[in-house]
Design a protein around this motif. Structure first.
Motif, PDB file in Angstrom:
ATOM      1  N   ARG A 192      55.194  24.235  40.554  1.00 22.33           N
ATOM      2  CA  ARG A 192      55.580  25.128  39.469  1.00 22.33           C
ATOM      3  C   ARG A 192      55.525  26.593  39.906  1.00 22.33           C
ATOM      4  NH1 ARG A 192      51.838  22.817  35.493  1.00 22.33           N
ATOM      5  NH2 ARG A 192      53.136  20.987  35.275  1.00 22.33           N
TER       6      ARG A 192
ATOM      7  N   VAL B 288      59.669  29.502  33.430  1.00 24.07           N
ATOM      8  CA  VAL B 288      60.867  29.575  34.272  1.00 24.07           C
ATOM      9  C   VAL B 288      61.074  28.242  35.001  1.00 24.07           C
ATOM     10  CG1 VAL B 288      61.840  30.660  36.349  1.00 24.07           C
ATOM     11  CG2 VAL B 288      60.828  32.069  34.539  1.00 24.07           C
ATOM     12  N   PHE B 289      59.985  27.667  35.482  1.00 26.74           N
ATOM     13  CA  PHE B 289      60.088  26.387  36.181  1.00 26.74           C
ATOM     14  C   PHE B 289      60.669  25.314  35.263  1.00 26.74           C
ATOM     15  CE2 PHE B 289      58.284  22.256  37.424  1.00 26.74           C
ATOM     16  CZ  PHE B 289      58.721  22.189  38.739  1.00 26.74           C
TER      17      PHE B 289
ATOM     18  N   ALA C 204      41.871  37.935  30.485  1.00 25.37           N
ATOM     19  CA  ALA C 204      42.312  36.575  30.825  1.00 25.37           C
ATOM     20  C   ALA C 204      43.787  36.409  30.447  1.00 25.37           C
ATOM     21  CB  ALA C 204      41.459  35.537  30.102  1.00 25.37           C
TER      22      ALA C 204
ATOM     23  N   GLY D  21      46.779  36.087  33.183  1.00 22.34           N
ATOM     24  CA  GLY D  21      47.480  34.804  33.169  1.00 22.34           C
ATOM     25  C   GLY D  21      48.954  34.913  32.817  1.00 22.34           C
TER      26      GLY D  21
ATOM     27  N   ARG E 264      38.824  38.489  26.827  1.00 17.45           N
ATOM     28  CA  ARG E 264      39.977  37.696  26.378  1.00 17.45           C
ATOM     29  C   ARG E 264      41.291  38.387  26.765  1.00 17.45           C
ATOM     30  NH1 ARG E 264      39.474  33.153  26.943  1.00 17.45           N
ATOM     31  NH2 ARG E 264      41.589  33.042  26.158  1.00 17.45           N
TER      32      ARG E 264
ATOM     33  N   TYR F  79      43.957  25.365  16.348  1.00 19.15           N
ATOM     34  CA  TYR F  79      45.232  26.095  16.468  1.00 19.15           C
ATOM     35  C   TYR F  79      46.391  25.162  16.095  1.00 19.15           C
ATOM     36  CZ  TYR F  79      43.387  30.290  18.853  1.00 19.15           C
ATOM     37  OH  TYR F  79      42.740  31.451  19.154  1.00 19.15           O
TER      38      TYR F  79
ATOM     39  N   TRP G  23      51.572  36.082  34.363  1.00 18.23           N
ATOM     40  CA  TRP G  23      52.530  35.645  35.386  1.00 18.23           C
ATOM     41  C   TRP G  23      52.525  34.122  35.528  1.00 18.23           C
ATOM     42  CZ3 TRP G  23      51.200  32.944  39.772  1.00 18.23           C
ATOM     43  CH2 TRP G  23      49.842  32.925  40.122  1.00 18.23           C
ATOM     44  N   VAL G  24      51.391  33.500  35.249  1.00 19.56           N
ATOM     45  CA  VAL G  24      51.305  32.029  35.348  1.00 19.56           C
ATOM     46  C   VAL G  24      52.129  31.396  34.226  1.00 19.56           C
ATOM     47  CG1 VAL G  24      49.760  30.029  35.387  1.00 19.56           C
ATOM     48  CG2 VAL G  24      48.969  32.217  36.311  1.00 19.56           C
ATOM     49  N   ARG G  25      51.958  31.947  33.014  1.00 15.74           N
ATOM     50  CA  ARG G  25      52.693  31.386  31.869  1.00 15.74           C
ATOM     51  C   ARG G  25      54.200  31.592  32.060  1.00 15.74           C
ATOM     52  NH1 ARG G  25      48.372  34.014  29.515  1.00 15.74           N
ATOM     53  NH2 ARG G  25      49.680  35.729  28.810  1.00 15.74           N
ATOM     54  N   GLU G  26      54.543  32.748  32.600  1.00 16.71           N
ATOM     55  CA  GLU G  26      55.967  33.025  32.837  1.00 16.71           C
ATOM     56  C   GLU G  26      56.523  32.061  33.887  1.00 16.71           C
ATOM     57  OE1 GLU G  26      56.839  36.932  34.362  1.00 16.71           O
ATOM     58  OE2 GLU G  26      58.992  36.468  34.354  1.00 16.71           O
ATOM     59  N   ALA G  27      55.740  31.860  34.951  1.00 16.56           N
ATOM     60  CA  ALA G  27      56.187  30.951  36.015  1.00 16.56           C
ATOM     61  C   ALA G  27      56.414  29.544  35.453  1.00 16.56           C
ATOM     62  CB  ALA G  27      55.155  30.915  37.139  1.00 16.56           C
ATOM     63  N   ALA G  28      55.493  29.087  34.612  1.00 19.07           N
ATOM     64  CA  ALA G  28      55.610  27.733  34.056  1.00 19.07           C
ATOM     65  C   ALA G  28      56.869  27.612  33.203  1.00 19.07           C
ATOM     66  CB  ALA G  28      54.367  27.405  33.234  1.00 19.07           C
TER      67      ALA G  28
ATOM     68  N   LEU H 178      58.297  27.307  42.804  1.00 13.80           N
ATOM     69  CA  LEU H 178      59.721  27.227  42.476  1.00 13.80           C
ATOM     70  C   LEU H 178      60.005  27.850  41.109  1.00 13.80           C
ATOM     71  CD1 LEU H 178      60.249  23.544  43.684  1.00 13.80           C
ATOM     72  CD2 LEU H 178      60.635  25.649  44.981  1.00 13.80           C
ATOM     73  N   SER H 179      59.500  29.068  40.931  1.00  9.78           N
ATOM     74  CA  SER H 179      59.747  29.700  39.625  1.00  9.78           C
ATOM     75  C   SER H 179      60.066  31.176  39.802  1.00  9.78           C
ATOM     76  CB  SER H 179      58.539  29.487  38.711  1.00  9.78           C
ATOM     77  OG  SER H 179      57.360  29.964  39.329  1.00  9.78           O
ATOM     78  N   THR H 180      59.135  32.045  39.493  1.00  9.64           N
ATOM     79  CA  THR H 180      59.423  33.485  39.567  1.00  9.64           C
ATOM     80  C   THR H 180      59.087  34.035  40.959  1.00  9.64           C
ATOM     81  OG1 THR H 180      57.187  34.073  38.876  1.00  9.64           O
ATOM     82  CG2 THR H 180      58.818  33.747  37.126  1.00  9.64           C
TER      83      THR H 180
ATOM     84  N   LEU I  63      41.719  24.348  20.472  1.00  5.95           N
ATOM     85  CA  LEU I  63      43.055  23.740  20.562  1.00  5.95           C
ATOM     86  C   LEU I  63      43.424  22.944  19.312  1.00  5.95           C
ATOM     87  CD1 LEU I  63      43.515  22.361  24.185  1.00  5.95           C
ATOM     88  CD2 LEU I  63      45.022  23.907  22.950  1.00  5.95           C
TER      89      LEU I  63
ATOM     90  N   ASN J 157      64.336  25.867  34.754  1.00  7.48           N
ATOM     91  CA  ASN J 157      65.073  25.448  35.949  1.00  7.48           C
ATOM     92  C   ASN J 157      65.209  23.930  36.004  1.00  7.48           C
ATOM     93  OD1 ASN J 157      65.179  28.113  36.677  1.00  7.48           O
ATOM     94  ND2 ASN J 157      63.617  27.969  38.277  1.00  7.48           N
TER      95      ASN J 157
ATOM     96  N   ARG K  11      50.856  29.461  17.821  1.00  4.19           N
ATOM     97  CA  ARG K  11      49.626  29.823  18.508  1.00  4.19           C
ATOM     98  C   ARG K  11      49.767  31.215  19.137  1.00  4.19           C
ATOM     99  NH1 ARG K  11      46.985  27.206  23.801  1.00  4.19           N
ATOM    100  NH2 ARG K  11      48.096  25.333  23.170  1.00  4.19           N
TER     101      ARG K  11
ATOM    102  N   HIS L 259      38.296  32.025  31.076  1.00  5.49           N
ATOM    103  CA  HIS L 259      39.157  33.059  31.657  1.00  5.49           C
ATOM    104  C   HIS L 259      40.481  32.527  32.181  1.00  5.49           C
ATOM    105  CE1 HIS L 259      35.578  35.600  31.365  1.00  5.49           C
ATOM    106  NE2 HIS L 259      34.902  34.622  31.930  1.00  5.49           N
ATOM    107  N   GLY L 260      40.815  31.287  31.847  1.00  2.85           N
ATOM    108  CA  GLY L 260      42.046  30.679  32.369  1.00  2.85           C
ATOM    109  C   GLY L 260      43.304  31.271  31.743  1.00  2.85           C
ATOM    110  N   PRO L 261      44.446  31.019  32.377  1.00  2.00           N
ATOM    111  CA  PRO L 261      45.706  31.580  31.890  1.00  2.00           C
ATOM    112  C   PRO L 261      46.232  30.919  30.604  1.00  2.00           C
ATOM    113  CG  PRO L 261      46.108  30.209  33.815  1.00  2.00           C
ATOM    114  CD  PRO L 261      44.629  30.286  33.642  1.00  2.00           C
ATOM    115  N   TYR L 262      45.781  29.709  30.329  1.00  2.00           N
ATOM    116  CA  TYR L 262      46.143  28.950  29.130  1.00  2.00           C
ATOM    117  C   TYR L 262      44.869  28.283  28.648  1.00  2.00           C
ATOM    118  CZ  TYR L 262      51.075  28.074  30.441  1.00  2.00           C
ATOM    119  OH  TYR L 262      52.390  28.149  30.748  1.00  2.00           O
ATOM    120  N   LEU L 263      44.831  27.999  27.384  1.00  2.00           N
ATOM    121  CA  LEU L 263      43.706  27.236  26.857  1.00  2.00           C
ATOM    122  C   LEU L 263      43.655  25.855  27.527  1.00  2.00           C
ATOM    123  CD1 LEU L 263      41.482  27.623  24.930  1.00  2.00           C
ATOM    124  CD2 LEU L 263      43.039  27.174  23.043  1.00  2.00           C
TER     125      LEU L 263
ATOM    126  N   GLU M 223      57.299  36.611  41.552  1.00  2.00           N
ATOM    127  CA  GLU M 223      55.889  36.986  41.615  1.00  2.00           C
ATOM    128  C   GLU M 223      55.005  35.786  41.927  1.00  2.00           C
ATOM    129  OE1 GLU M 223      54.113  38.798  38.096  1.00  2.00           O
ATOM    130  OE2 GLU M 223      52.223  39.121  39.196  1.00  2.00           O
TER     131      GLU M 223
END
Lengths: 326, 250
Positions: free
Chosen positions: B145, A313-314, A300, A304, A297, A95, A306-311, B148-150, A92, A317, A105, B29-33, B152
């Motif tokens: 989060r 969009v949230f 992962a 992930g 990698r 980067y 869909w998680v990044r996209e959700a964050a 209340l987002s997408t 981190l 909003n 990044r 393996h997480g979605p973000y660092l 999916e």
């Protein structure tokens, strides 16, 4: 002339006056900061080197993470978790430091996942036993420290500053690795054998971490002039060998190099020839774990998405409802 | 009393260890660092809690045993955690919601335990309770989060809720030993914790627009050592080295 052969982003020759001033600043040991003028080639070299470094921290989580769920005691599990977490943290910082050079990044991650960017070849070796976790701490982090301590004085300010904290943590990692090896080497015959096999596995790859021999190193001379690099690959490698061989002896383990011997005249250890063919193969992607590491990698990243996209969009909003409320 | 407390601290320790062990699987393996770091941080705290409770439990046994003996040399039927903590890690929505349920539970559990008449238990609860506040802030924010987002993300967290909801009542189960400890002011009152938990979780699920499932198998058994099929695999992996090389130091 410092500007010899150097061109800017548009292919124009770098202005000689600025180049001279830039080099003079470096020669005075002043730091180059993100807003300062710098030749395009300096910027590119730093982006390449720093992102490779950051990628190595991230991919480096995998071989050690491999043993977190199997660490043999609760204390070892906690130490290893903390250590691997430190490595992610180093990724981190670096980067972030690289972003000061005008890349994001996301771009850097994309370069890693598409195979455009490299990471340290050491992480393409497997960790089949617990002793490998000791060997990585002792040898790999030990070699990393040799490389990184001089980087605390690198000419680029953000890189140098991030290295100071990283080196402090790495030195703790190195000690914990050596401590794992010490316990194994004093343990049962099976544990000693485990430790010896790990040393056999990681000795040569650790020596390769210092990069090609000076005569074959393409980036060295310019990087030395810019004080991104302070010592040559071979000098650092020799320093590492000289420091590490007595540590192996203290453990009662045998360094897997029949040609290794103390040279009274030079005051250094002589060592056998490094298998540069293997080194080049691993760099090209043909090491034991290149495909697995990269796939892990990519998985992962994709899992992930869909998680990044959700964050995102949230957050949008939230911003919208805040501005409507205002 | 000593025996009751030894059993109870095992319940606490096993719950924290199995949660921590599952979370550790996310490392690298997480979605973000940032999330990689956060997940392993929470895992590290939980394993730290487990370590403290195992030390208490081990010291009370006759003859005394170490924390590692308890973690690494007991089989599945001797583990006392509720089933929810041993469930596989699943996707990020499943991990997040499971963590949220446990974080709310831990918050009220350690808050109440901090006033225990047993000094050592109260001290551990105070330390653990401080950390749990951060865990909950994180898991609660992520639940919101994702919900209340997408489409999916919402579908995934709703699925997680459908799969996990009926594992939550087991968190509040007690046995005779725990009831004696509660009567003596050593252990918290689990009925109160259950009320607090419901008063916090149910409105929050509604706020997130999630629908509680109406029927399903209600999990039970952990307190009696009856577990899911998953625990055996978790222990096989976790206990491999001490089992394969008995009596060694590490």
């Amino acid at each position: 002339m410092y500007s010899q052969g150097l061109t800017d982003a548009k292919g124009q020759a770098e202005p000689e006056e600025l180049m001279a001033e830039f080099q003079a600043k470096i020669d005075r040991e002043e730091k180059i900061e993100p807003r300062d003028w710098m030749p395009e080639a300096y910027r590119k070299t730093l982006i390449r080197q720093m992102s490779q470094h950051a990628h190595s921290e991230i991919v480096g989580q995998l071989p050690e993470g491999n043993w977190i769920t199997r660490a043999p005691t609760l204390k070892r599990k906690m130490i290893l978790l903390a250590k691997v977490q430190d490595e992610a943290g180093h990724g981190l910082y670096i980067y972030s430091a690289t972003e000061t050079l005008g890349v994001t990044r996301d771009q850097l991650t994309d370069e890693l996942l598409t195979g455009k960017a490299k990471y340290s070849s050491i992480f393409n070796y497997p960790t089949p036993s617990w002793a490998d976790i000791g060997a990585i701490g002792w040898l790999v982090d030990g070699a990393a420290i040799m490389n990184q301590v001089p980087l605390c004085r690198a000419s680029y300010g953000p890189y140098a500053r991030s290295m100071i904290r990283i080196c402090k943590e790495e030195s703790f990692h190195q000690r914990q690795g050596y401590e794992i090896m010490t316990v194994l080497a004093r343990g049962s015959q099976a544990q000693k054998d485990m430790a010896q096999r790990a040393l056999n596995r990681f000795w040569w790859p650790a020596l390769m971490m210092f990069g090609p021999s000076d005569k074959d190193s393409t980036h060295s001379a310019q990087s030395m002039q810019w004080k991104i690099k302070r010592f040559t690959n071979d000098d650092l490698r020799q320093k590492f060998i000289d420091a590490t061989v007595p540590q192996a002896e203290h453990l009662g383990l045998t360094v897997p190099d029949p040609d290794l011997q103390w040279n009274e005249t030079t005051g250094h250890y002589d060592h056998g020839e490094i298998d540069w063919h293997e080194f080049m193969q691993v760099i090209k992607g043909n090491g034991p774990c290149n495909k697995e590491r990269m796939q892990a990698r990519i998985n992962a990243h994709e899992a992930g998405a869909w998680v990044r996209e959700a964050a995102q969009v949230f957050q949008q909003n939230q911003a919208k409802s805040n501005s409507e409320a205002a | 009393m000593q025996k009751d407390l030894s059993q109870y601290t095992l319940r606490l320790a096993d719950s924290a260890l199995t949660m921590g062990q599952r979370l550790a699987e996310w490392c690298g393996h997480g979605p973000y660092l940032e999330e990689d770091v956060a997940l392993t941080n929470v895992s590290l705290d939980l394993i730290g809690h487990a370590h403290m409770f195992y030390q208490m439990a081990g010291a009370m046994q006759e003859p005394a045993v170490t924390a590692d003996d308890l973690a690494f040399l007991r089989d599945a039927h001797e583990y006392r955690n509720p089933l929810i903590t041993e469930l596989p890690r699943g996707d990020f929505a499943y991990t997040t919601l499971k963590q949220y349920f446990i974080d709310v539970f831990n918050l009220y559990l350690y808050q109440a335990m901090a006033t225990s008449t047993h000094e050592e238990l109260a001290a551990v609860a105070k330390k653990a309770g401080m950390e749990v506040k951060y865990h909950l802030a994180r898991s609660e924010a992520w639940c919101e989060r994702l919900s209340l987002s997408t489409d999916e993300a919402k579908a995934r967290i709703q699925q997680a809720l459908d799969d996990l909801w009926f594992y939550t009542p087991e968190l509040f189960e007690t046995d005779a030993a725990m009831q004696r400890l509660t009567a003596a002011g050593v252990a918290p009152d689990y009925a109160t914790i259950q009320q607090q938990w419901q008063q916090r979780v149910e409105p929050f699920m509604a706020l997130c627009g999630l629908t509680l499932p109406q029927a399903g198998w209600v999990a039970t058994g952990g307190l009696q050592g009856e577990h899911t099929e998953h625990l055996g695999f978790m222990l096989a992996e976790m206990q491999f080295l001490p089992r394969a090389y008995p009596g060694c130091e590490w």
